[in-house]
Design a protein around this motif. Structure first.
Motif, short mmCIF file in Angstrom:
data_model
loop_
_atom_site.label_atom_id
_atom_site.label_comp_id
_atom_site.label_asym_id
_atom_site.label_seq_id
_atom_site.Cartn_x
_atom_site.Cartn_y
_atom_site.Cartn_z
N ALA A 109 0.83 -1.22 0.00
CA ALA A 109 0.00 0.00 0.00
C ALA A 109 0.86 1.27 0.00
O ALA A 109 0.58 2.21 -0.74
CB ALA A 109 -0.94 0.00 1.21
N PHE A 110 1.93 1.28 0.80
CA PHE A 110 2.74 2.50 0.89
C PHE A 110 3.54 2.76 -0.39
O PHE A 110 3.58 3.88 -0.88
CB PHE A 110 3.66 2.47 2.12
N THR A 111 4.20 1.71 -0.93
CA THR A 111 5.00 1.97 -2.13
C THR A 111 4.11 2.25 -3.33
O THR A 111 4.39 3.15 -4.13
CB THR A 111 5.97 0.82 -2.43
N LYS A 114 1.53 -16.73 5.05
CA LYS A 114 0.25 -16.07 4.86
C LYS A 114 -0.47 -15.93 6.20
O LYS A 114 -0.63 -16.92 6.92
CB LYS A 114 -0.60 -16.90 3.90
N PRO A 115 -0.93 -14.73 6.51
CA PRO A 115 -1.65 -14.58 7.77
C PRO A 115 -2.95 -15.40 7.77
O PRO A 115 -3.59 -15.55 6.74
CB PRO A 115 -1.98 -13.09 7.83
N ASP A 116 -3.30 -15.92 8.95
CA ASP A 116 -4.59 -16.60 9.10
C ASP A 116 -5.71 -15.57 9.17
O ASP A 116 -6.86 -15.90 8.89
CB ASP A 116 -4.57 -17.45 10.38
N LEU A 117 -5.35 -14.35 9.54
CA LEU A 117 -6.34 -13.29 9.70
C LEU A 117 -5.65 -11.93 9.56
O LEU A 117 -4.58 -11.72 10.13
CB LEU A 117 -6.95 -13.41 11.11
N VAL A 118 -6.24 -11.05 8.75
CA VAL A 118 -5.74 -9.67 8.66
C VAL A 118 -6.89 -8.74 9.03
O VAL A 118 -7.91 -8.70 8.35
CB VAL A 118 -5.26 -9.30 7.24
N MET A 119 -6.71 -8.02 10.12
CA MET A 119 -7.76 -7.08 10.54
C MET A 119 -7.35 -5.67 10.14
O MET A 119 -6.26 -5.22 10.47
CB MET A 119 -8.00 -7.19 12.04
N PHE A 120 -8.24 -5.01 9.40
CA PHE A 120 -7.97 -3.64 8.96
C PHE A 120 -8.72 -2.69 9.86
O PHE A 120 -9.95 -2.69 9.90
CB PHE A 120 -8.41 -3.45 7.51
N LEU A 121 -7.98 -1.90 10.62
CA LEU A 121 -8.61 -0.93 11.52
C LEU A 121 -9.00 0.31 10.72
O LEU A 121 -8.15 1.10 10.32
CB LEU A 121 -7.66 -0.56 12.68
N GLN A 122 -10.30 0.41 10.50
CA GLN A 122 -10.83 1.47 9.63
C GLN A 122 -11.17 2.71 10.44
O GLN A 122 -11.88 2.62 11.44
CB GLN A 122 -12.10 0.91 8.98
N LEU A 123 -10.61 3.84 10.01
CA LEU A 123 -10.90 5.10 10.70
C LEU A 123 -10.88 6.20 9.64
O LEU A 123 -9.92 6.28 8.87
CB LEU A 123 -9.82 5.37 11.75
N LEU A 146 -6.43 -3.65 -2.06
CA LEU A 146 -5.86 -4.92 -1.56
C LEU A 146 -6.91 -5.77 -0.85
O LEU A 146 -6.86 -6.99 -0.88
CB LEU A 146 -4.70 -4.63 -0.60
N ARG A 147 -7.88 -5.09 -0.22
CA ARG A 147 -8.91 -5.82 0.53
C ARG A 147 -9.87 -6.59 -0.38
O ARG A 147 -10.64 -7.41 0.09
CB ARG A 147 -9.69 -4.88 1.46
N LYS A 148 -9.78 -6.32 -1.69
CA LYS A 148 -10.63 -7.07 -2.64
C LYS A 148 -10.10 -8.49 -2.86
O LYS A 148 -10.79 -9.30 -3.46
CB LYS A 148 -10.68 -6.34 -3.99
N ASP A 149 -8.88 -8.75 -2.41
CA ASP A 149 -8.29 -10.08 -2.60
C ASP A 149 -8.94 -11.07 -1.63
O ASP A 149 -8.66 -11.06 -0.43
CB ASP A 149 -6.77 -10.00 -2.34
N THR A 150 -9.78 -11.93 -2.19
CA THR A 150 -10.56 -12.84 -1.34
C THR A 150 -9.75 -14.05 -0.90
O THR A 150 -10.25 -14.88 -0.13
CB THR A 150 -11.83 -13.32 -2.08
N THR A 151 -8.51 -14.17 -1.39
CA THR A 151 -7.68 -15.29 -0.91
C THR A 151 -7.07 -14.95 0.46
O THR A 151 -6.44 -15.79 1.09
CB THR A 151 -6.53 -15.64 -1.89
N VAL A 152 -7.24 -13.69 0.87
CA VAL A 152 -6.74 -13.26 2.18
C VAL A 152 -7.96 -13.08 3.10
O VAL A 152 -8.98 -12.54 2.69
CB VAL A 152 -5.94 -11.94 2.05
N ASN A 153 -7.82 -13.56 4.35
CA ASN A 153 -8.93 -13.48 5.31
C ASN A 153 -8.97 -12.09 5.97
O ASN A 153 -8.50 -11.89 7.08
CB ASN A 153 -8.75 -14.59 6.37
N TRP A 154 -9.54 -11.12 5.21
CA TRP A 154 -9.63 -9.74 5.71
C TRP A 154 -10.86 -9.56 6.60
O TRP A 154 -11.94 -10.06 6.27
CB TRP A 154 -9.80 -8.76 4.53
N LYS A 155 -10.72 -8.84 7.67
CA LYS A 155 -11.87 -8.38 8.45
C LYS A 155 -11.67 -6.88 8.67
O LYS A 155 -10.57 -6.45 9.06
CB LYS A 155 -11.94 -9.05 9.83
N VAL A 156 -12.71 -6.11 8.39
CA VAL A 156 -12.62 -4.67 8.62
C VAL A 156 -13.22 -4.37 9.99
O VAL A 156 -14.32 -4.80 10.30
CB VAL A 156 -13.36 -3.89 7.51
#
Ligand code: DGP
Length: 210
Positions: free
Chosen positions: A104-106, A126-135, A167-177
């Motif tokens: 995301a940064f680069t 690969k993370p089992d879980l990625v939590m995106f802290l939305q603010l 990046l959060r559109k990638d459904t192969t990653v277990n994203w939670k917002v």
């Protein structure tokens, strides 16, 4: 019986979203409930590579943009043997930023394609879980001023936010917002629920790769 592996849990999010506070609280809560857990953070500024990154972020040195991208990635790769060892020992790793911040940064910089940015991260655990802290940025601004480090300005952070959305559109990653505008305790409870779920599921699987 072989020891069950730990889970790889990542917290991502915009600046001031409370990632570090929440990582610490999660590790504490897991430990108190008898689940071994440790916190890690990227960049890890303690290694030789991490010190180069730290000097760059503090604007004490300048590095070419592709070069610094590869250094951030190398900083993750150099910790992989340790991460794997801990996970195998049954320790859950709670990680403050990971490859997703890297991309995301680069990719928020002019002239960088998402695919080029993702390449050095391919093959990382690969993370089992990625939590995106939305603010939202206005809420974040109320929590304090940006510091003096590189990247700490609103325009750049907005572009980073957009890249994270991509990046959060990638459904192969277990994203939670996670809604980070709630109280620290409410955010924590939310994070804890998702984490316990991920820890239970991870136990019977192998660590995947990005
Ligand atoms: P922190 O120590 O979490 O405040 O992160 C330091 C800064 O570095 C922050 O602005 C986010 C940025 N950052 C974190 N990881 C990466 C990465 O892999 N690549 C790039 N370009 N920036 C990163």
């Amino acid at each position: 019986m072989a020891c069950k592996r730990g889970a790889l849990i990542v917290l991502e999010g915009v600046d001031k979203a409370g990632k570090t506070t929440q990582c610490k609280k999660l590790v504490q809560a897991l430990e108190m409930s008898g689940r071994p857990a440790e916190m890690m953070r990227f960049p890890d500024r303690t290694t030789t590579i991490g010190q180069l990154i730290s000097a760059y972020l503090e604007k004490k040195s300048n590095l070419e943009d592709h070069t610094v991208h590869l250094l951030f990635s190398a900083n993750r790769w150099e910790l992989v043997p340790l991460m794997k060892k801990k996970l195998e020992q049954g320790i859950t790793l709670v990680v403050d930023r990971y490859a997703f911040s890297g991309v995301a940064f680069t990719s928020a910089k002019p002239g960088f394609h998402l695919d080029w940015c993702k390449n050095p991260e391919v093959g990382l655990p690969k993370p089992d879980l990625v939590m995106f802290l939305q603010l939202n940025p206005l809420e974040a601004a109320k929590r304090g001023q940006f510091g003096e480090e590189r990247y700490e300005n609103s325009d750049f952070q907005k572009r980073v936010q957009t890249r994270f959305e991509e990046l959060r559109k990638d459904t192969t990653v277990n994203w939670k917002v996670i809604d980070a505008s709630q109280s620290v305790e409410d955010v924590h409870m939310n994070i804890q629920d998702h984490s316990l779920n991920a820890i239970n599921k991870a136990q019977d699987t192998n660590v995947g790769v990005l």
